[in-house]
Design a protein around this motif. Structure first.
Motif, PDB file in Angstrom:
ATOM      1  N   LEU A  56       3.381  11.369   6.847  1.00 36.66           N
ATOM      2  CA  LEU A  56       4.299  10.234   6.848  1.00 36.66           C
ATOM      3  C   LEU A  56       3.866   9.172   7.856  1.00 36.66           C
ATOM      4  N   ASP A  57       3.372   9.622   8.973  1.00 38.04           N
ATOM      5  CA  ASP A  57       2.882   8.664   9.971  1.00 38.04           C
ATOM      6  C   ASP A  57       1.746   7.815   9.414  1.00 38.04           C
ATOM      7  N   VAL A  58       0.813   8.502   8.762  1.00 35.22           N
ATOM      8  CA  VAL A  58      -0.326   7.783   8.189  1.00 35.22           C
ATOM      9  C   VAL A  58       0.137   6.765   7.155  1.00 35.22           C
ATOM     10  N   LEU A  59       1.045   7.205   6.284  1.00 29.29           N
ATOM     11  CA  LEU A  59       1.512   6.295   5.236  1.00 29.29           C
ATOM     12  C   LEU A  59       2.237   5.096   5.858  1.00 29.29           C
ATOM     13  N   GLU A  60       3.035   5.368   6.866  1.00 31.77           N
ATOM     14  CA  GLU A  60       3.782   4.262   7.483  1.00 31.77           C
ATOM     15  C   GLU A  60       2.827   3.268   8.144  1.00 31.77           C
ATOM     16  N   ARG A  61       1.861   3.810   8.857  1.00 27.86           N
ATOM     17  CA  ARG A  61       0.905   2.944   9.520  1.00 27.86           C
ATOM     18  C   ARG A  61       0.153   2.046   8.538  1.00 27.86           C
ATOM     19  N   ARG A  62      -0.136   2.624   7.358  1.00 24.83           N
ATOM     20  CA  ARG A  62      -0.881   1.861   6.354  1.00 24.83           C
ATOM     21  C   ARG A  62       0.024   1.014   5.462  1.00 24.83           C
ATOM     22  N   GLY A  63       1.324   1.173   5.596  1.00 28.66           N
ATOM     23  CA  GLY A  63       2.233   0.412   4.748  1.00 28.66           C
ATOM     24  C   GLY A  63       2.272   0.901   3.309  1.00 28.66           C
ATOM     25  N   ILE A  64       1.976   2.170   3.104  1.00 30.28           N
ATOM     26  CA  ILE A  64       2.037   2.724   1.749  1.00 30.28           C
ATOM     27  C   ILE A  64       3.418   3.334   1.541  1.00 30.28           C
TER      28      ILE A  64
END
Lengths: 254, 254, 254, 254
Positions: A56-64
Motif C-alpha cells: 500500500l505504501d508503494v502504491l500510495e507513493r506512486r499514486g496508483i
C-alpha cells in the motif's frame, strides 16, 4: 485514446493488476513500471507473504489507485463486512466484489452476489462485481447500480484464457457499464482477445505474478491491452472460408 | 530485445508488411509510420492500383527493405523467372517464394515449391518460402538452404488466424531457421498467438490494408508482435483445469 | 445408406480399423464384432506382439478385407518394395501408402509420397495414401490415380482429433475420390466430426486398441461413423450467434 | 447399458426431444420412430402450428412420457403458475423449468430460477431446471431438490454446440443428480461431445425440427447419444502433443 472512465473517474490505462502472488517483494516496483496499471487490486482477506502494508505504501507513493477486493468471502454478509473494513482502512469506496460459491472453484455465487451488490450500492460503494460470464446476471448487476461488471474468462489462476468468447461478447452487449475481463488470463494473446471482444479493460494477476519473468509478462500485457484496444476499434477484416489475394493481378513491377 | 536476424541481416522489427491492397496511395506513409515494418513485400506480378513505382520510391526513401514475392506463380519455372526479374529490377537477391497449386485457394504446391527453392538457392538467392504448416516440408526447405520458412496460419486473405496452433509449433520445432507466420492474420490477437507459438516474425497484408482503419490496425499489429515476443519469452503460467487463488489466505489488511 | 465404393469395390461400412496395438490377442474377435469394420489395415513392417499370421487367419475366416500398409517406410523406394512384398504375401493389390518424413512425428513426406504413389499406380496397385491435410497435395495424389486419399486429422496416436476442420473440408472439396480420415481420432466425437466435414470413412487404431475398454470404444466408433454419415446428409441447422425459440408463442396446451 | 434414472423413474433412452418446431405434423411419427426419445418436452405457452392436442395424443398412444416446460416465462411467479396448469392439464408433476431473463437471448435468469425451483419442489413437482452452465448455480438447484439439472451448451436454437466444454464438465462434477445438456445442439457431433463430457442425456429440438431432413437427424442423434455414452465409458486414450506409432516395429508379415 480517450481513456476508460468508471464511476466518473478517468483511469490511466486499461490494465488492472493483482500483485498478491509475487514471489519476491522486490519485484513489485519493476512490475508496476512495466505494467503501468490503472489500479492494483488488493485482497482484504488474502495477503501475500510480503507485508501488505508495504504494498500500500508503494502504491500510495506512486499514486496508483487501490481497489480492495473481497476475495475469500463466501456470503453476502461477509463480503459487505469486508468491504466496510476496506473502506475504513483504505479510504476508498471502490470495491471489487467477490462472493464465491465454492472454495475449490472460486466461482461466483450468483444469488449471494446479487444480494451483496445491492447492499453495497445502497451503502454508497462503487461496486465492481466479479461475475460469471452471464449476460442476464451482468445486466442485473448493472441495473442495481454497479459501476462496471467483471466477468470471468476462465477460473481464477487457471490460465485458460477466454473459455467462451461468445459469452463475453454477450455480456458486453447486455450492459451499458464498462466490462472488465477478470480471471483466466494466462498470457498476452488472451488479453488482446478480451479487448477485441469488446471489453473495456483486463485484469491480470497470476499471469504476471507466477510467470517465470513477471516483469516481461507485465510489459507484454500492457502492450497487449493497448494492441487489443486498437484492433477492436480498427474494424478487422471479416473471416472468410476462402482465400482472397492481397492485391489484383495487374502488371509487373520494374 | 536482441532482434531478428535472417541470412545475416539484422531486421529492425518482427513485423513484415504487404501493402498492395491499400485502398488509397495516401495511406501508405501513415501505415508505414504505424507499423514500423522490418520490410515490405511487393508482388512482382500483382500490383495495387497505386503505381508500384511510387511504393518503391517511398520504401527506398525511408530505408525500408523490399522483399519481392512471386505471388501468382503456378510453377517452379515461372517462380524462378519472376525471382530473376525481381533481382534485376529491385537489386536484391531476397525473395519470398510463392508457388501456388490452385488459383482459388492460393495454397502452396509442395512439389513445385521444393523444386523452385532448390533452384533459387543454387542461383544465389536468399529464399523465404511460403509453405503449408507442414514440419516435414519445412525441414526440407531449410535443408535446401532457405533462409527462413513462412508457414501459413490460414489461407491468404481469410482472416482466420492460426487454424492449427499445433502445426505451427511443430514447424518451429522442426527447423533451425526463423519461422515467419505468413497468411491468415486477421487481427492483433492472431499475431500475438503466432509469436507465442514460437514464430520469429509475422507477416500481415489484408489484415491491415482491408481493415476499416488501416493505420490503427498497423499500430495494433506492431504492438501485438512486440507483446507476443515478450510473453513468449516470459514463461507463461501453465494451463490448469482447476482454479488457484492468486494469493494465500493469511490475514487481513488494515 | 448407399455404401462406400473405392476402386469399384463396395465396402460394408465406413469404419477402417487398425488392430496392431491390441493389448491381448483375445480382444481381436470381440473388437471386430463391435466395430464391424470395412477392412483392417495391417502393417507390413510393424507387427503386434500377437503373431500377425493369426490376425490374418481371423480376418480371412470372417471375410474382412486386409489393407496392408507401409508404416515405417521413410522413402518411396522402401514403400514400393514393401507394397510389392505385401501384394505377394497377402494377394491384394490394395495398399495404404505411408511414407513418413520423420520417425518422431510420423508425418508424411510430401515429396516421397508423390513419387511412391506414382510408381505404385503405374504398377497396378490400388493406392490409398496417408497424407497431410493439404488439398493441393491431395489433388495431386488423386490426379495420379490414387483410389482415395487419407488425410491426417492429427499426428498418429495423438488422440487430438481433427486439428483443423477447415483443412479437412478443403481436402474433401478438392478431390473426386473418397476421403478417409486417417490418424488423430481419439474418441467417438472426433469420428462424427470427420464424417460431418464430408469424409467418406474414418480409420481408427490407437483410439480402439489403447482405450481402457477396446470393445466398448469399437462399438462407439461404429455408431459414431454411422451417426456422422446421417447428420452430414441431414442438412444441419445453421450456426447462429443469437438465440431462436424452438416454436412460436401461440397459445397454451390443455 | 444400465439406463438413466431420474427421480426414481427409469427412462428408455438418453435423448430428450422437443418437437414443437416441426414444419409438418406428418413428420412427428417418423421423427419419434427415428429418435426413440426418452420423453418429449412440450411447451405450455408456445405451441407449434400443428394442434398441440394431437401431439399429446400421439405421445400417449405410443407411451412416450411428456415433459411440460415453462418456455416463455419471465418470472418465477409466471413459471410456477404455468407448471401448475401443466400438472393439471397433463397429469404429470414433472416440469422442465425455464425462467428466462431476456426475450432475445432466452438465457436463464439465475435469481428467478432459484426462486421458482424452490417453490416448485416444495409443491411436490419433479423439477428439471434449464440453467446456465454454472456449477455453483447447478449445485444450488440440486441442493434445493431438483431431480436433474439442464445446463445450456449454447443459446436456444443457435446450433453452436457446447461453447465451453470446461463449464459442462464442471457442472457434472458439481452435482450428484443427472445432467442433461439442454440447448445449443446443432448436430450429432455436439451430442456425442456432451455425453463424453459426462452428461447423462441430451435434449435436442431445433437441431431436429429445423434440419433439412428431420428424420435423418433424429436417427443421427439417437446413434450419437449412444455412441457418446459408450465412448465416455470406454476410457479414451489421453491427448498427446506428439505422435505414437500404433504398434511396435518388430518384423514383417508374410
Amino acid at each position: 485514446m480517450s481513456g476508460l472512465v468508471i464511476a466518473g473517474i478517468r483511469l490511466s490505462s486499461r490494465l488492472f493488476l493483482g500483485t498478491g502472488g509475487l514471489p519476491r517483494p522486490s519485484l513489485l516496483e519493476p512490475v508496476l513500471d512495466a505494467a503501468e496499471p490503472a489500479l492494483v487490486t488488493v485482497s482484504m482477506r488474502r495477503t501475500s507473504s510480503d507485508a501488505p502494508g508495504s504494498v500500500l505504501d508503494v502504491l500510495e507513493r506512486r499514486g496508483i489507485p487501490v481497489l480492495p477486493n473481497t476475495a475469500g468471502c463466501l456470503s453476502a454478509r461477509e463480503a459487505v463486512l469486508t468491504a466496510e473494513l476496506a473502506r475504513e482502512a483504505l479510504q476508498t469506496d471502490w470495491v471489487k466484489l467477490e462472493v464465491v460459491g465454492d472454495e475449490a472453484s472460486l466461482l461466483p455465487d450468483a444469488v449471494e452476489l446479487i444480494e451483496a451488490a445491492g447492499m453495497l450500492v445502497s451503502r454508497g460503494f462503487t461496486v465492481l462485481p466479479y461475475t460469471t460470464a452471464d449476460p442476464v446476471l451482468a445486466r442485473r448487476l448493472a441495473d442495481l447500480g454497479c459501476a462496471a461488471v467483471m466477468p470471468l474468462g476462465a477460473p481464477i489462476g487457471s490460465g485458460l484464457g477466454v473459455l467462451s468468447p461468445h459469452d463475453i461478447e454477450a455480456v458486453v452487449a447486455a450492459v451499458d457499464v464498462p466490462v472488465v475481463l477478470d480471471a483466466g488470463i494466462g498470457t498476452a494473446s488472451d488479453a488482446v482477445l478480451a479487448m477485441e471482444l469488446g471489453c473495456s479493460a483486463v485484469l491480470a494477476a497470476s499471469a504476471v505474478t507466477r510467470a517465470e519473468d513477471p516483469v516481461a509478462m507485465a510489459r507484454a500485457l500492457r502492450l497487449a491491452v493497448h494492441a487489443g484496444e486498437l484492433s477492436h476499434g480498427a474494424g478487422r477484416i471479416p473471416r472468410r472460408a476462402a482465400a482472397r489475394s492481397a492485391s489484383p493481378l495487374e502488371g509487373r513491377v520494374g
